[in-house]
Write a protein that holds these residues in place. Structure first.
Motif, PDB file in Angstrom:
ATOM      1  N   LYS A  45     -18.195 -46.291  -6.623  1.00 29.17           N
ATOM      2  CA  LYS A  45     -17.077 -47.471  -6.609  1.00 29.17           C
ATOM      3  C   LYS A  45     -16.857 -46.810  -8.056  1.00 29.17           C
ATOM      4  N   GLY A  46     -15.687 -46.055  -8.383  1.00 31.97           N
ATOM      5  CA  GLY A  46     -15.011 -45.702 -10.026  1.00 31.97           C
ATOM      6  C   GLY A  46     -16.100 -44.826 -11.207  1.00 31.97           C
ATOM      7  N   PHE A  47     -16.739 -44.042 -10.161  1.00 27.36           N
ATOM      8  CA  PHE A  47     -17.922 -42.833  -9.952  1.00 27.36           C
ATOM      9  C   PHE A  47     -16.949 -41.726 -11.296  1.00 27.36           C
ATOM     10  N   ASP A  48     -16.897 -41.785 -12.322  1.00 24.19           N
ATOM     11  CA  ASP A  48     -16.082 -40.782 -12.857  1.00 24.19           C
ATOM     12  C   ASP A  48     -16.728 -38.926 -12.682  1.00 24.19           C
ATOM     13  N   CYS A  49     -16.257 -38.385 -11.829  1.00 24.70           N
ATOM     14  CA  CYS A  49     -16.418 -36.915 -11.485  1.00 24.70           C
ATOM     15  C   CYS A  49     -16.256 -35.778 -12.530  1.00 24.70           C
ATOM     16  N   GLN A  50     -15.554 -36.558 -13.484  1.00 25.64           N
ATOM     17  CA  GLN A  50     -15.337 -35.583 -14.781  1.00 25.64           C
ATOM     18  C   GLN A  50     -14.898 -34.743 -14.176  1.00 25.64           C
ATOM     19  N   GLY A  51     -13.706 -34.270 -12.822  1.00 21.02           N
ATOM     20  CA  GLY A  51     -13.472 -33.375 -12.977  1.00 21.02           C
ATOM     21  C   GLY A  51     -14.260 -31.867 -11.343  1.00 21.02           C
ATOM     22  N   TYR A  52     -15.282 -32.104 -11.265  1.00 18.71           N
ATOM     23  CA  TYR A  52     -16.594 -31.800 -10.708  1.00 18.71           C
ATOM     24  C   TYR A  52     -16.121 -31.973  -9.526  1.00 18.71           C
ATOM     25  N   LYS A  53     -16.825 -31.310  -8.367  1.00 19.85           N
ATOM     26  CA  LYS A  53     -17.260 -31.726  -7.264  1.00 19.85           C
ATOM     27  C   LYS A  53     -17.914 -32.633  -6.524  1.00 19.85           C
ATOM     28  N   SER A  54     -18.165 -33.182  -5.577  1.00 20.36           N
ATOM     29  CA  SER A  54     -18.682 -34.202  -5.163  1.00 20.36           C
ATOM     30  C   SER A  54     -19.248 -33.625  -3.946  1.00 20.36           C
ATOM     31  N   CYS A  55     -19.902 -33.994  -2.566  1.00 22.86           N
ATOM     32  CA  CYS A  55     -20.251 -33.246  -1.638  1.00 22.86           C
ATOM     33  C   CYS A  55     -21.630 -34.076  -1.203  1.00 22.86           C
ATOM     34  N   GLU A  56     -21.159 -33.600   0.326  1.00 18.03           N
ATOM     35  CA  GLU A  56     -22.077 -34.503   1.622  1.00 18.03           C
ATOM     36  C   GLU A  56     -22.791 -33.642   2.094  1.00 18.03           C
ATOM     37  N   ILE A  57     -23.919 -33.620   2.282  1.00 20.17           N
ATOM     38  CA  ILE A  57     -25.069 -32.229   3.299  1.00 20.17           C
ATOM     39  C   ILE A  57     -25.569 -33.122   4.289  1.00 20.17           C
ATOM     40  N   GLY A  58     -24.664 -33.073   4.995  1.00 19.57           N
ATOM     41  CA  GLY A  58     -24.890 -33.987   6.642  1.00 19.57           C
ATOM     42  C   GLY A  58     -23.980 -34.603   7.180  1.00 19.57           C
ATOM     43  N   VAL A  59     -22.295 -34.162   7.881  1.00 19.35           N
ATOM     44  CA  VAL A  59     -21.677 -35.101   7.745  1.00 19.35           C
ATOM     45  C   VAL A  59     -21.113 -35.657   8.619  1.00 19.35           C
ATOM     46  N   ARG A  60     -21.344 -35.417  10.264  1.00 17.55           N
ATOM     47  CA  ARG A  60     -21.698 -36.047  11.009  1.00 17.55           C
ATOM     48  C   ARG A  60     -20.484 -36.509  11.691  1.00 17.55           C
ATOM     49  N   ALA A  61     -19.840 -38.174  11.208  1.00 19.88           N
ATOM     50  CA  ALA A  61     -18.654 -38.780  12.417  1.00 19.88           C
ATOM     51  C   ALA A  61     -18.008 -38.735  10.667  1.00 19.88           C
ATOM     52  N   ASN A  63     -13.944 -44.147  -3.493  1.00 22.46           N
ATOM     53  CA  ASN A  63     -14.583 -45.121  -4.650  1.00 22.46           C
ATOM     54  C   ASN A  63     -15.153 -44.215  -5.585  1.00 22.46           C
ATOM     55  N   VAL A  64     -15.266 -42.253  -5.738  1.00 20.72           N
ATOM     56  CA  VAL A  64     -15.308 -41.932  -6.948  1.00 20.72           C
ATOM     57  C   VAL A  64     -13.572 -41.549  -7.862  1.00 20.72           C
ATOM     58  N   VAL A  65     -13.847 -41.379  -8.888  1.00 23.92           N
ATOM     59  CA  VAL A  65     -12.436 -41.152  -9.352  1.00 23.92           C
ATOM     60  C   VAL A  65     -12.862 -39.683 -10.201  1.00 23.92           C
ATOM     61  N   ASN A  66     -11.450 -38.801  -9.812  1.00 25.72           N
ATOM     62  CA  ASN A  66     -11.357 -37.539 -11.486  1.00 25.72           C
ATOM     63  C   ASN A  66     -12.302 -36.434 -10.003  1.00 25.72           C
ATOM     64  N   ASN A  67     -12.613 -36.707  -8.794  1.00 24.83           N
ATOM     65  CA  ASN A  67     -13.135 -35.961  -8.182  1.00 24.83           C
ATOM     66  C   ASN A  67     -12.225 -34.385  -8.132  1.00 24.83           C
ATOM     67  N   TYR A  68     -12.565 -33.152  -8.455  1.00 23.26           N
ATOM     68  CA  TYR A  68     -11.656 -32.093  -7.781  1.00 23.26           C
ATOM     69  C   TYR A  68     -11.543 -31.723  -6.364  1.00 23.26           C
ATOM     70  N   ILE A  69     -12.435 -31.990  -5.683  1.00 21.23           N
ATOM     71  CA  ILE A  69     -12.820 -31.629  -4.426  1.00 21.23           C
ATOM     72  C   ILE A  69     -14.547 -32.316  -3.546  1.00 21.23           C
ATOM     73  N   HIS A  70     -14.206 -33.027  -2.000  1.00 22.44           N
ATOM     74  CA  HIS A  70     -15.426 -33.683  -1.446  1.00 22.44           C
ATOM     75  C   HIS A  70     -16.025 -32.267  -0.379  1.00 22.44           C
ATOM     76  N   VAL A  71     -16.844 -31.752  -0.510  1.00 21.84           N
ATOM     77  CA  VAL A  71     -17.031 -30.734  -0.089  1.00 21.84           C
ATOM     78  C   VAL A  71     -18.003 -31.386   0.939  1.00 21.84           C
ATOM     79  N   GLY A  72     -17.972 -31.339   2.617  1.00 25.77           N
ATOM     80  CA  GLY A  72     -18.514 -31.890   3.442  1.00 25.77           C
ATOM     81  C   GLY A  72     -19.693 -30.721   3.672  1.00 25.77           C
ATOM     82  N   VAL A  73     -20.753 -30.365   4.010  1.00 21.76           N
ATOM     83  CA  VAL A  73     -21.471 -29.831   4.633  1.00 21.76           C
ATOM     84  C   VAL A  73     -22.374 -30.174   5.909  1.00 21.76           C
TER      85      VAL A  73
END
Ligand SMILES: C[S@@+](CC[C@H](N)C(=O)[O-])C[C@H]1O[C@@H](n2cnc3c(N)ncnc32)[C@H](O)[C@@H]1O
Length: 184
Positions: free
Chosen positions: A17-33, A43-53
């Motif tokens: 919640k409100g975590f600032d990604c500073q324009g960098y990416k977020s990622c989840e390994i294992g997305v399932r549903a 919930n994150v802010v300032n995210n370049y893109i979220h990458v699901g693997v």
């Protein structure tokens, strides 16, 4: 409604919640549903893109250090439902699926040059796999990066956390199932 298969989603929400990604990416390994990825994107802010693997494809593989290989329900139909559920995120350029294993992702030149500010580790749960992922992402971590590990009692989390100290990470909070490490 997008479903999850684990516990401590309330903690994942709190830690994003409100975590600032500073324009960098977020990622989840294992997305399932998709519940983990949805919580992160909402919930994150300032995210370049979220990458699901996630490779999906109903693979038969060894899930834990001391068990045999089994097949779960991670089918291509599940992937297609997730992609449909995430249509609005995809249309806004907030989500992309890398439909591949963690190993392939980590060897892909496109991703080897990325920087990540938030990672949810929820794919393979064997200690050596989680350790390999953790070190790969630690080498590509932005300042103040947060790592969340799911199902940490199932693998050698203390060994992984100890190795991550070499990269400046400290354990900040432990839930029954998820834990948070942060780069200092
Ligand atoms: C426990 S589920 C993920 C749950 C999801 N994060 C959530 O919060 O609902 C594990 C997922 O890891 C994926 N997976 C299995 N092997 C993988 C690998 N080598 N690399 C990446 N993902 C993998 C499976 O296909 C499955 O969708």
């Amino acid at each position: 409604m997008i479903k999850g298969d684990s516990k401590d989603y309330d903690l994942l929400e709190k830690w994003t919640k409100g975590f600032d990604c500073q324009g960098y990416k977020s990622c989840e390994i294992g997305v399932r549903a998709g519940l983990g990825s949805k919580i992160i994107m909402d919930n994150v802010v300032n995210n370049y893109i979220h990458v699901g693997v996630d490779p999906y494809g109903n693979l038969k593989y060894q899930h834990y250090d001391h068990t045999g290989a089994i097949t779960c329900d991670y089918t291509d139909d599940m992937r297609d439902t997730m992609l449909n559920d995430f249509k609005s995120y995809r249309n806004q350029g907030k989500f992309t699926l890398c439909n591949m294993t963690d190993t392939k992702f980590m060897n892909d030149t496109e991703h080897r040059h990325s920087t990540f500010a938030f990672v949810h580790f929820d794919g393979p749960h064997m200690s050596k796999d989680v350790m390999t992922e953790a070190i790969w992402f630690a080498n590509r971590a932005a300042p103040h990066t947060r790592f969340v590990f799911d199902d940490h009692p199932k693998y050698e989390m203390s060994v992984i956390a100890y190795a991550l100290e070499l990269y400046g990470f400290k354990t900040k909070e432990m839930g029954d199932n998820k834990c948070l490490l942060e780069k200092q």
